[in-house]
Design an enzyme around this catalytic site. Structure first.
Site, mmCIF file in Angstrom:
data_model
loop_
_atom_site.group_PDB
_atom_site.id
_atom_site.type_symbol
_atom_site.label_atom_id
_atom_site.label_comp_id
_atom_site.label_asym_id
_atom_site.label_seq_id
_atom_site.Cartn_x
_atom_site.Cartn_y
_atom_site.Cartn_z
ATOM 1 C CG HIS A 196 -0.550 0.399 2.472
ATOM 2 N ND1 HIS A 196 -0.276 -0.491 3.487
ATOM 3 C CD2 HIS A 196 -0.289 1.626 2.981
ATOM 4 C CE1 HIS A 196 0.123 0.174 4.559
ATOM 5 N NE2 HIS A 196 0.136 1.452 4.288
ATOM 6 C CG ASP A 229 -0.015 -3.873 2.725
ATOM 7 O OD1 ASP A 229 0.406 -3.439 1.652
ATOM 8 O OD2 ASP A 229 -0.293 -3.155 3.715
ATOM 9 C CD GLN A 256 -2.309 6.123 10.532
ATOM 10 O OE1 GLN A 256 -2.152 5.472 9.511
ATOM 11 N NE2 GLN A 256 -3.033 5.683 11.540
ATOM 12 N N GLY A 257 2.585 6.322 9.017
ATOM 13 C CA GLY A 257 3.965 6.636 8.664
ATOM 14 C C GLY A 257 4.933 5.502 8.964
ATOM 15 C CG ASP A 258 5.361 3.760 12.589
ATOM 16 O OD1 ASP A 258 6.428 4.384 12.464
ATOM 17 O OD2 ASP A 258 4.621 3.857 13.595
ATOM 18 C CB SER A 259 2.721 1.724 6.321
ATOM 19 O OG SER A 259 1.465 1.560 6.896
HETATM 20 N N1 ARG Z 1 -1.412 2.321 7.394
HETATM 21 C C1 ARG Z 1 -0.467 2.964 8.247
HETATM 22 C C2 ARG Z 1 0.697 3.516 7.431
HETATM 23 O O1 ARG Z 1 0.584 3.578 6.245
HETATM 24 C C3 ARG Z 1 -0.019 2.065 9.367
HETATM 25 C C4 ARG Z 1 -1.032 1.996 10.419
HETATM 26 C C5 ARG Z 1 -0.667 1.058 11.513
HETATM 27 N N2 ARG Z 1 -1.610 1.252 12.568
HETATM 28 C C6 ARG Z 1 -1.592 0.619 13.720
HETATM 29 N N3 ARG Z 1 -2.472 0.962 14.603
HETATM 30 N N4 ARG Z 1 -0.733 -0.339 13.973
HETATM 31 O O2 ARG Z 1 1.645 4.041 7.942
#
Ligand code: ARG
Length: 272
Positions: free
Chosen positions: A82, A135, A229-232
């Protein structure tokens, strides 16, 4: 409708939507929760963590960081599919003029380590953006990183995947759930949770559905330690092996909504 798709970069771009994230709403993390676990991490101890970067698209303040990645071989970096989606990049990865990974650098303000161009990208053909299943993406680097940077991915049946195993997640993402992005690498301690914990939190219907075959559930049963967010695309590591990639979740650090990770052990053998 709740969607598992990232808003990783919205905060970087300074948009209000950043705080809302893919599934949660702004401010859903508890005020006292230190989302990415509240501890600084050093790149020397975790050289396999890299930042995905494009200054052209995301600006230079945080060295263009927009996702995490993990080195599994000198020229191979795993990340979340993603992270390479149109929604994040505004086009295809090939259209980014300066798509790179930053390795060996703890602070996005620093100059240590190296920046290496991404020469090629492969997105798991089984990745389903509507459910976030599968993913996984693989980046091929233009130049090799030191062999010593690589971490070994867990294989199916690895003890590191067992419920209750302590694990660490790494990233430069949001530390509060409100769009406060880290400048320096952080890690949070979580546990591998039973699939039932995520099935309960994410039953599907009009929201996101958890699937234990391609996803891994991990978090803090008491809340407070999680990816955000940002850790993905960044690594979840247990017993010295890579067990997951940060993928999605509802809010950040809420006890009842664990983090959902790409189950690397289930997806790799088919593609390598
Ligand atoms: N989708 C998020 C990203 O793109 C990661 C979210 C992870 N969230 C969590 N609660 N573990 O960075």
């Amino acid at each position: 409708m709740r969607r598992p798709i990232t808003r990783a970069l919205t905060g970087v771009l300074g948009l209000i939507a950043a705080a809302a994230g893919p599934l949660g709403t702004a401010g859903t993390a508890h005020a006292d929760s230190v989302v990415v676990g509240g501890q600084p991490a050093g790149i020397t101890e975790s050289p396999w963590v890299v930042a995905l970067s494009s200054r052209d698209r995301f600006g230079g303040t945080r060295a263009g960081q927009f996702c995490g990645g993990v080195v599994v071989a000198p020229t191979k970096v795993l990340t979340a599919a993603h992270c390479l989606g149109r929604e994040v990049l505004g086009g295809t990865p090939g259209q980014l003029s300066d798509f790179s990974v930053i390795a060996g650098r703890t602070s996005l303000r620093g100059h240590g380590g190296r920046e290496v161009r991404v020469a090629d990208t492969w997105v798991n053909p089984d990745y389903d953006p509507s459910t976030n299943s599968g993913d996984l993406a693989v980046l091929t680097l233009a130049r090799a990183l030191p062999e010593s940077y690589a971490i070994e991915p867990a294989r199916p049946g690895d003890a590191a995947l067992a419920e209750g195993t302590a694990a660490n997640v790494y990233g430069w993402g949001d530390t509060t759930g409100n769009g406060t992005y880290a400048m320096s690498l952080r890690s949070a301690r979580v546990r591998v949770l039973p699939d039932t914990a995520c099935e309960r939190a994410y039953p599907g219907g009009d929201g996101a559905a958890y699937r234990g075959d391609t996803m891994l559930c991990a978090g803090d049963p008491r809340g407070g330690h999680d990816a955000c967010q940002g850790d993905s695309g960044g690594p979840l590591v247990a017993r010295g092996r890579l067990i997951g990639l940060v993928s999605w979740g509802s809010g950040c650090g809420q006890a009842e909504n664990p983090g959902v990770y790409t189950r690397v052990s289930a997806l790799l053998p088919r593609h390598f």
